[in-house]
Each structure stands twice: as C-alpha cells, then as structure tokens.
Design an enzyme around this catalytic site. Structure first.
Site, PDB file in Angstrom:
ATOM      1  N   GLU A   8      -7.630  -0.839   8.954  1.00  0.00           N
ATOM      2  CA  GLU A   8      -6.876   0.382   8.715  1.00  0.00           C
ATOM      3  C   GLU A   8      -7.711   1.396   7.943  1.00  0.00           C
ATOM      4  O   GLU A   8      -8.562   1.031   7.145  1.00  0.00           O
ATOM      5  CB  GLU A   8      -5.617   0.060   7.907  1.00  0.00           C
ATOM      6  CG  GLU A   8      -4.612  -0.723   8.721  1.00  0.00           C
ATOM      7  CD  GLU A   8      -3.385  -1.122   7.924  1.00  0.00           C
ATOM      8  OE1 GLU A   8      -2.278  -0.873   8.410  1.00  0.00           O
ATOM      9  OE2 GLU A   8      -3.539  -1.665   6.828  1.00  0.00           O
TER      10      GLU A   8
ATOM     11  N   CYS B 172      -9.775   7.084   3.245  1.00  0.00           N
ATOM     12  CA  CYS B 172      -9.941   5.808   2.558  1.00  0.00           C
ATOM     13  C   CYS B 172     -10.352   4.804   3.631  1.00  0.00           C
ATOM     14  O   CYS B 172      -9.604   4.564   4.581  1.00  0.00           O
ATOM     15  CB  CYS B 172      -8.600   5.449   1.923  1.00  0.00           C
ATOM     16  SG  CYS B 172      -8.568   3.831   1.165  1.00  0.00           S
TER      17      CYS B 172
ATOM     18  N   CYS C  19      -9.910  -9.671   2.808  1.00  0.00           N
ATOM     19  CA  CYS C  19     -10.699  -9.671   1.575  1.00  0.00           C
ATOM     20  C   CYS C  19     -10.646 -11.064   0.968  1.00  0.00           C
ATOM     21  O   CYS C  19      -9.610 -11.712   0.980  1.00  0.00           O
ATOM     22  CB  CYS C  19     -10.155  -8.645   0.578  1.00  0.00           C
ATOM     23  SG  CYS C  19     -11.129  -8.576  -0.955  1.00  0.00           S
TER      24      CYS C  19
ATOM     25  N   CYS D  49      -7.051 -10.736  -5.376  1.00  0.00           N
ATOM     26  CA  CYS D  49      -6.368 -10.193  -6.553  1.00  0.00           C
ATOM     27  C   CYS D  49      -4.863 -10.377  -6.344  1.00  0.00           C
ATOM     28  O   CYS D  49      -4.354 -10.161  -5.242  1.00  0.00           O
ATOM     29  CB  CYS D  49      -6.710  -8.717  -6.749  1.00  0.00           C
ATOM     30  SG  CYS D  49      -8.482  -8.453  -6.935  1.00  0.00           S
TER      31      CYS D  49
ATOM     32  N   CYS E 211      -2.570  -7.472  -4.783  1.00  0.00           N
ATOM     33  CA  CYS E 211      -3.083  -6.661  -3.673  1.00  0.00           C
ATOM     34  C   CYS E 211      -2.725  -7.249  -2.316  1.00  0.00           C
ATOM     35  O   CYS E 211      -2.882  -8.454  -2.091  1.00  0.00           O
ATOM     36  CB  CYS E 211      -4.600  -6.547  -3.808  1.00  0.00           C
ATOM     37  SG  CYS E 211      -5.385  -5.727  -2.414  1.00  0.00           S
TER      38      CYS E 211
ATOM     39  N   GLY F 149     -10.837  -4.744   1.847  1.00  0.00           N
ATOM     40  CA  GLY F 149     -12.135  -5.374   1.621  1.00  0.00           C
ATOM     41  C   GLY F 149     -12.794  -5.006   0.307  1.00  0.00           C
ATOM     42  O   GLY F 149     -12.405  -4.045  -0.363  1.00  0.00           O
ATOM     43  N   GLU F 150     -13.799  -5.793  -0.047  1.00  0.00           N
ATOM     44  CA  GLU F 150     -14.571  -5.538  -1.273  1.00  0.00           C
ATOM     45  C   GLU F 150     -15.932  -4.976  -0.843  1.00  0.00           C
ATOM     46  O   GLU F 150     -16.795  -5.702  -0.339  1.00  0.00           O
ATOM     47  CB  GLU F 150     -14.711  -6.854  -2.055  1.00  0.00           C
ATOM     48  CG  GLU F 150     -15.744  -6.841  -3.169  1.00  0.00           C
ATOM     49  CD  GLU F 150     -15.635  -5.661  -4.140  1.00  0.00           C
ATOM     50  OE1 GLU F 150     -14.567  -5.440  -4.712  1.00  0.00           O
ATOM     51  OE2 GLU F 150     -16.652  -4.951  -4.321  1.00  0.00           O
TER      52      GLU F 150
ATOM     53  N   CYS G 128      -3.157   2.705  -1.702  1.00  0.00           N
ATOM     54  CA  CYS G 128      -4.147   1.693  -2.041  1.00  0.00           C
ATOM     55  C   CYS G 128      -3.469   0.361  -2.313  1.00  0.00           C
ATOM     56  O   CYS G 128      -2.442   0.301  -2.960  1.00  0.00           O
ATOM     57  CB  CYS G 128      -4.906   2.109  -3.299  1.00  0.00           C
ATOM     58  SG  CYS G 128      -5.863   3.583  -3.046  1.00  0.00           S
TER      59      CYS G 128
HETATM   60  N1  SAH Z   1     -11.933  -4.149  -3.218  1.00  0.00           N
HETATM   61  C1  SAH Z   1     -12.169  -2.918  -3.861  1.00  0.00           C
HETATM   62  C2  SAH Z   1     -11.755  -1.722  -3.031  1.00  0.00           C
HETATM   63  C3  SAH Z   1     -10.450  -1.828  -2.309  1.00  0.00           C
HETATM   64  S1  SAH Z   1      -8.971  -1.911  -3.286  1.00  0.00           S
HETATM   65  C4  SAH Z   1     -11.506  -2.870  -5.204  1.00  0.00           C
HETATM   66  O1  SAH Z   1     -10.724  -3.773  -5.508  1.00  0.00           O
HETATM   67  O2  SAH Z   1     -11.813  -1.970  -5.965  1.00  0.00           O
HETATM   68  C5  SAH Z   1      -8.692  -0.222  -3.671  1.00  0.00           C
HETATM   69  C6  SAH Z   1      -7.868  -0.002  -4.944  1.00  0.00           C
HETATM   70  O3  SAH Z   1      -6.481  -0.260  -4.730  1.00  0.00           O
HETATM   71  C7  SAH Z   1      -8.289  -0.909  -6.086  1.00  0.00           C
HETATM   72  O4  SAH Z   1      -8.349  -0.233  -7.302  1.00  0.00           O
HETATM   73  C8  SAH Z   1      -7.177  -1.882  -6.087  1.00  0.00           C
HETATM   74  O5  SAH Z   1      -7.137  -2.567  -7.263  1.00  0.00           O
HETATM   75  C9  SAH Z   1      -5.989  -0.987  -5.816  1.00  0.00           C
HETATM   76  N2  SAH Z   1      -4.776  -1.702  -5.498  1.00  0.00           N
HETATM   77  C10 SAH Z   1      -4.657  -2.919  -4.972  1.00  0.00           C
HETATM   78  N3  SAH Z   1      -3.371  -3.276  -4.855  1.00  0.00           N
HETATM   79  C11 SAH Z   1      -2.649  -2.239  -5.336  1.00  0.00           C
HETATM   80  C12 SAH Z   1      -1.251  -1.983  -5.470  1.00  0.00           C
HETATM   81  N4  SAH Z   1      -0.367  -2.871  -5.074  1.00  0.00           N
HETATM   82  N5  SAH Z   1      -0.870  -0.819  -6.016  1.00  0.00           N
HETATM   83  C13 SAH Z   1      -1.774   0.103  -6.390  1.00  0.00           C
HETATM   84  N6  SAH Z   1      -3.104  -0.071  -6.270  1.00  0.00           N
HETATM   85  C14 SAH Z   1      -3.535  -1.234  -5.761  1.00  0.00           C
HETATM   86 FE1  SF4 Z   2      -8.913  -7.349  -4.952  1.00  0.00          FE
HETATM   87 FE2  SF4 Z   2      -9.917  -5.087  -3.856  1.00  0.00          FE
HETATM   88 FE3  SF4 Z   2      -9.892  -7.398  -2.460  1.00  0.00          FE
HETATM   89 FE4  SF4 Z   2      -7.599  -6.161  -2.971  1.00  0.00          FE
HETATM   90  S1  SF4 Z   2      -9.275  -5.368  -1.700  1.00  0.00           S
HETATM   91  S2  SF4 Z   2      -7.997  -8.384  -3.151  1.00  0.00           S
HETATM   92  S3  SF4 Z   2      -7.997  -5.291  -5.001  1.00  0.00           S
HETATM   93  S4  SF4 Z   2     -11.038  -7.008  -4.336  1.00  0.00           S
END
Ligand code: SAH
Ligand code: SF4
Length: 363
Positions: free
Chosen positions: A95, A116, A123, A127, A130, A170-171, A344
C-alpha cells in the site's frame, strides 16, 4: 531483480544504464534518452521509446524488466488522504498513501502532496501497536518497486508528489540497499526530482543502520519512531529495543545528527496508559534537547484487533505543553486518513481472497 530474473530498469541509476550501454557499443546519450522516456514522458514499455532504434528497444527488453504496479483498489477522495493498494509482479500486495497538504508533516509546507511509501511486504519487527507487523514479514521490495509507487500514484492521481515519507509498510533500514538506491532515484534531477529535504526515512531504531546511513552521501531526513522515553516503556511495545536499547539508539542518532549537521525527528505515538505519563514527556524533552531533535506527537490510530487507544485531547495537549515548556520544538498531529485505515500504522497485508470481491475503484 524481478521474478523473471532480469533487473528492473526503474532500479538503475543513469550512470549504470550508461555503463550497460557502453558494453554494447551504444552511444552515451542513449542512456539519457531512455531515462527521459521513463521519468519525463512516463512510458510503460521499451517499445514506446520511439526515438531508439527498434533493435535497441528489443535488446533492452531482453535485458531488463519494465513492470508497473497494478492498482487493485483506491480508497478516498481527491481532497482527502487516498490509499492505493497495489499488486506486485509476484502477486504480493503493498500500500501507498497520498496525503494532501499538511503543514505538520515532515518536510511538507502547506501546498505539498506527500506520499507515504512501503519498503517491505509486511514487517518483521512486530511493534505491539502497529498493523503492519501483525501478519509478519514476507519480503523486501526492490528499489524499482519503491520508485514505482511514486510513478503509479502520480499517474493515478494526475498530481505531482513533492514530499516522500518512508513510513508505509515495513522497516526501511532493514532493506537498506534498496531504500538508499530508491532515494537516489527519487532525488535525482534525471529521476523524480524531489529535493532531499523532502524525503524522510523513518526507523523503529536499527542503531547500526542509522550509523551506516550517516555515511551515505544523501541529505534526506531521518525520523526515529521513539514512542517511549525509557527502556522500560520501549521494551513493552517495541521488541527492537531489546536488541538496541535506548542508549545505543540515542548514541547512533547523535552520531547521525552531527555527521549530517541535521536536525532529526522523534516520532512519538501517544497511547493511553502506555507512554503518555507526564514523566515520559519530561524525559523525552531531555533526549530531544540533547540531540536538538524535533518531536512529532501522533495520537494513536485504532487498529482492528488491538486493544490500545489514544489519550483524551486534554492529555495530548498536556503532553505537548510539557515538551514546549522545556523549549522542545514539538507538534501534535491531527491524523489524516483515519477513516480509511490509511494513517500511519494502519497499513497491513490483506488476504487475496478478501480482494477478489473488491474491484478497483475510485470514489
Ligand atoms: N518501520 C518504520 C516505518 C514505518 S511505521 C518505523 O517504525 O518507523 C511509520 C510510523 O507509523 C511509525 O512511527 C510507527 O511507529 C507509526 N505507527 C505505527 N502504528 C501506529 C498507530 N497505530 N497509530 C499511529 N502511528 C502508528
Ligand atoms: Fe514497528 Fe514500523 Fe514495523 Fe510497524 S512498520 S511493526 S512500527 S517497525
């Protein structure tokens, strides 16, 4: 490399195409012609490159892949956040999100359109808050699949993108080489021509890769998904912190900021009862001050199947005012796209079955 085993033409830099052509005794200017067809005129096949000799077009098609993302579904309307669901050549789904003007977004000013982009299918970092990590990790995207997200979104929307955030699925730093390569193409004057200050990579905290990124000759921006000002809080919600703890992460950030002479961003999702205590705000301010970092507070977006929620508006504002009281540059974001699960952290894999009933549509 594509599934057909050929490199994708959209993952090559101008000088790499030139080097390839040199091995075939082609004139050097041909490389720029090919690049212009891809990024200026936006054709989708070698055959359409009408000022190249037929025979060269055929040889290019034999050597390189020239695939496009297939749009499976488009959600949202012109004035709001739009979410694009794309199918890759191997059938995997990713996406991208197109976000209209938003002054509080990284690198964006009021009339900018931000994309974005995703960097992986799924991923691996898991987390707890997420959506992207919920179904695990499938594979890295290659550079062309990242670049193709911009090409496809510009084509579908008819709009020009001028800000890119690597905050989709993804990371990014776990797919280091492809992300760096994609940034070069997105930034290049011959490519997507987007200024480095308008390209932001976000990471959950891969400290060694942050140091490695600091050595790259790029001026793109870095955002750290901090979400906790102590190991205690981060350990609870981000498994990556057990590998690279806060001290290790902040020292890598320090290195990056001083090496690049750049201000970095801390992203901090506010989750009720998890990381929104006042003490966290004071500690976060201390970290930000030490590094000269800016803080972006993001109220948690609901994810189906997860029990977390955002704190009340008053509590969000209180957290913000503590930061500002310490002199920290901080913003509190009002999320766009919440309603279509495009904000996000709401991007997640979907089963192919659920898509078969959903034809491509724009509303
Ligand atoms: N993996 C990378 C980039 C993708 S996540 C990272 O973690 O930074 C992009 C952003 O969305 C990150 O800051 C992540 O922590 C945030 N994010 C993830 N789940 C979220 C949620 N449920 N509400 C708001 N932001 C969230
Ligand atoms: Fe964590 Fe970023 Fe991966 Fe979501 S996309 S699980 S916030 S590392």
């Amino acid at each position: 490399m594509s599934i057909a085993g050929k490199p994708s033409i959209q993952s090559l830099l101008l000088d790499e195409i030139a080097a390839h052509l040199a091995t075939q005794n082609e004139r050097p200017y041909r490389a720029k012609q090919i690049i212009d067809w891809i990024y200026q005129k936006r054709v989708t096949s070698f055959d359409a490159m009408s000022d190249l000799p037929q025979e060269l077009r055929k040889r290019l098609a034999d050597s390189f892949d020239f695939t496009q993302l297939q749009t499976v579904r488009l959600l949202g309307s012109k004035d709001t956040t739009r979410k694009f669901l794309f199918r890759l050549a191997d059938g995997n789904l990713i996406e991208s999100v197109l976000i209209p003007a938003s002054p509080s977004l990284y690198g964006a000013t009021s009339d900018r359109r931000t994309i974005c982009v995703s960097t992986q299918v799924g991923c691996a970092y898991g987390c707890k808050f997420c959506a992207s990590g919920l179904d695990g990790y499938t594979r890295n995207l290659d550079a062309s699949e990242i670049v193709q997200q911009l090409l496809a979104v510009e084509k579908e929307s008819g709009e020009r993108i001028d800000n890119v955030v690597f905050m989709g699925m993804g990371e990014p730093l776990a797919n280091f080489d492809s992300v760096v390569r994609a940034i070069k193409i997105i930034n290049a004057p011959w490519g997507m021509e987007i200024g480095a200050r308008h390209i932001t990579v976000s990471t959950s905290g891969l400290a060694p890769q942050i140091r490695k990124l600091a050595e790259e000759p790029l001026q793109s921006r870095l955002a750290i998904s901090l979400h906790g000002a102590t190991d205690d809080v981060r350990n609870k919600i981000m498994p990556v912190n057990r590998k690279y703890d806060l001290t290790t992460l902040l020292s890598a950030c320090d290195y990056y900021a001083s090496r690049k002479k750049q201000r970095i961003y801390f992203e901090y999702i506010l989750i009720a009862g998890i990381n929104d205590a006042e003490e966290q705000a004071h500690l976060l301010a201390a970290h930000a001050r030490r590094l000269g970092a800016k803080v972006n507070l993001i109220p948690y977006n609901n994810v189906e199947g997860l029990e977390w929620s955002r704190p009340s508006r008053e509590r969000q504002e209180r957290f913000l005012s503590i930061l500002r009281g310490h002199g920290t540059v901080a913003t509190l974001r009002r999320e766009k796209g919440h309603d279509i699960d495009a904000a996000c952290g709401q991007l997640r894999l979907q089963t192919k079955r659920s898509l078969e009933t959903a034809p491509a549509s724009a509303d």
